[in-house]
Design a protein around this motif. Structure first.
Motif, mmCIF file in Angstrom:
data_model
loop_
_atom_site.group_PDB
_atom_site.id
_atom_site.type_symbol
_atom_site.label_atom_id
_atom_site.label_comp_id
_atom_site.label_asym_id
_atom_site.label_seq_id
_atom_site.Cartn_x
_atom_site.Cartn_y
_atom_site.Cartn_z
ATOM 1 N N VAL A 190 2.624 -3.879 9.807
ATOM 2 C CA VAL A 190 3.708 -3.229 9.006
ATOM 3 C C VAL A 190 4.751 -3.176 8.547
ATOM 4 C CG1 VAL A 190 3.121 -0.657 7.826
ATOM 5 C CG2 VAL A 190 1.380 -1.260 9.484
ATOM 6 N N ASP A 232 -2.196 -8.361 12.255
ATOM 7 C CA ASP A 232 -1.530 -6.528 10.618
ATOM 8 C C ASP A 232 0.098 -6.092 11.202
ATOM 9 O OD1 ASP A 232 -4.481 -5.579 10.841
ATOM 10 O OD2 ASP A 232 -4.260 -7.014 9.874
ATOM 11 N N THR A 241 1.497 -3.816 4.188
ATOM 12 C CA THR A 241 0.775 -4.462 5.621
ATOM 13 C C THR A 241 0.471 -5.849 4.685
ATOM 14 O OG1 THR A 241 0.298 -2.110 5.636
ATOM 15 C CG2 THR A 241 -1.353 -3.971 6.641
ATOM 16 N N THR A 280 -1.476 -9.176 6.938
ATOM 17 C CA THR A 280 -2.211 -9.800 8.280
ATOM 18 C C THR A 280 -2.059 -11.117 8.039
ATOM 19 O OG1 THR A 280 -4.081 -8.601 7.733
ATOM 20 C CG2 THR A 280 -4.423 -10.017 8.719
#
Lengths: 220, 75
Positions: free
Chosen positions: A85, A83, A50, A52
């Motif tokens: 993933v 964000d 993940t 940001t």
């Protein structure tokens, strides 16, 4: 006199209990940080991360869903920042991102180690030891270094990640693309630097305390 | 500077042993009366002390009923 003595004893006992509780809490946090570090490495090995990223794109929403940015993106979570993933990161980005995450966890471990050492020394009644001063200084220096290095690693990682995505510069993309400086500044976290400076100042105080203790050696 | 300081400290001798013998007291008795630990009194007795508090000096002289000059001598 007896009351004053009892009050002083109560304060001493309370202080010792407080120190023990702080020591146990620090040990607990350290264990949690170690587990988190292990899970970070584990996730890195599985290739799911993940990240940001700053929302530099023109579009705040992505009506096409995650596929606009390519198959690496599993999900897009919208907010002030984006964000992502991701899986199958480019090798360089994965290594840099994982290294930054590990160093971030190391911040927590170093602070816990400092708290544990200080509590233990205070409980033993010998706080002003040269080894403690040296250890605290080293920890403080390492924390400041981490605060400087981690944003650089994360900046490089984010740039590599953005460059690996599809359609970043299209109108539909929420991301956009910045330059390296921007991603480094975006990744700056002042907490390790502040903690490092605090530990360095604490080491200076303890060094002065050790000097005063040496001056009173042999005083009866 | 440091060597001169060390020799100044070495010049002061504590006659605690002699005074205790004269009064038939032990170091433990004195420790209890004065409120100073046995370890610190032992440091003083063996001339290993580098400094002495006025309160300690006054308490020892009170218990031993002596003057400061009886307790600490030069030479």
């Amino acid at each position: 006199m007896k009351t004053a003595f009892s009050a002083k004893t109560s304060v001493n006992v309370a202080a010792k209990v407080g120190l023990w509780l702080l020591l146990i809490a620090a040990c607990g946090v350290a264990v949690a940080a170690i587990l988190r570090l292990v899970s970070t490495v584990g996730y890195a090995i599985t290739g799911v991360t993940t990240v940001t990223l700053p929302g530099l794109g023109f579009s705040r929403t992505d009506p096409s869903g995650p596929s606009v940015l390519g198959p690496k993106v599993q999900q897009v979570l919208h907010g002030g920042n984006i964000d992502l993933v991701l899986h199958d990161l480019p090798g360089g980005a994965l290594v840099l991102n994982t290294a930054a995450a590990i160093l971030g966890q190391l911040t927590t471990l170093l602070v816990c180690a400092a708290v544990i050492m200080l509590c233990w020394r205070l409980l033993r009644g010998v706080p002003f030891a040269p080894t403690l001063t040296r250890s605290i200084s080293i920890m403080g220096g390492v924390l400041v270094l981490i605060g400087v290095v981690v944003p650089i690693l994360q900046g490089f990682s984010k740039l590599l990640i953005v460059e690996s995505l599809d359609n970043v510069l299209t109108v539909e993309s929420p991301l956009g693309k910045g330059n390296l400086d921007y991603y480094i500044v975006f990744s700056v976290d002042l907490l390790p630097v502040v903690l490092g400076i605090a530990l360095l100042l604490l080491a200076a105080v303890f060094a002065k305390g050790a000097q005063l203790q040496r001056d009173t050696e042999g005083l009866v | 500077m440091a060597p001169a300081k060390q020799s100044d400290e070495d010049m002061i001798h504590c006659r605690l042993d002699e005074l205790l013998d004269q009064r038939g007291m032990t170091l433990t008795d004195l420790s209890r009366e004065v409120g100073v630990t046995l370890a610190n009194l032992s440091v003083l007795k063996n001339d290993r002390a580098r400094a002495i508090r006025f309160s300690t000096l006054a308490a020892i002289c009170r218990v031993l009923e002596c003057e400061v000059g009886d307790l600490l001598v030069i030479g």
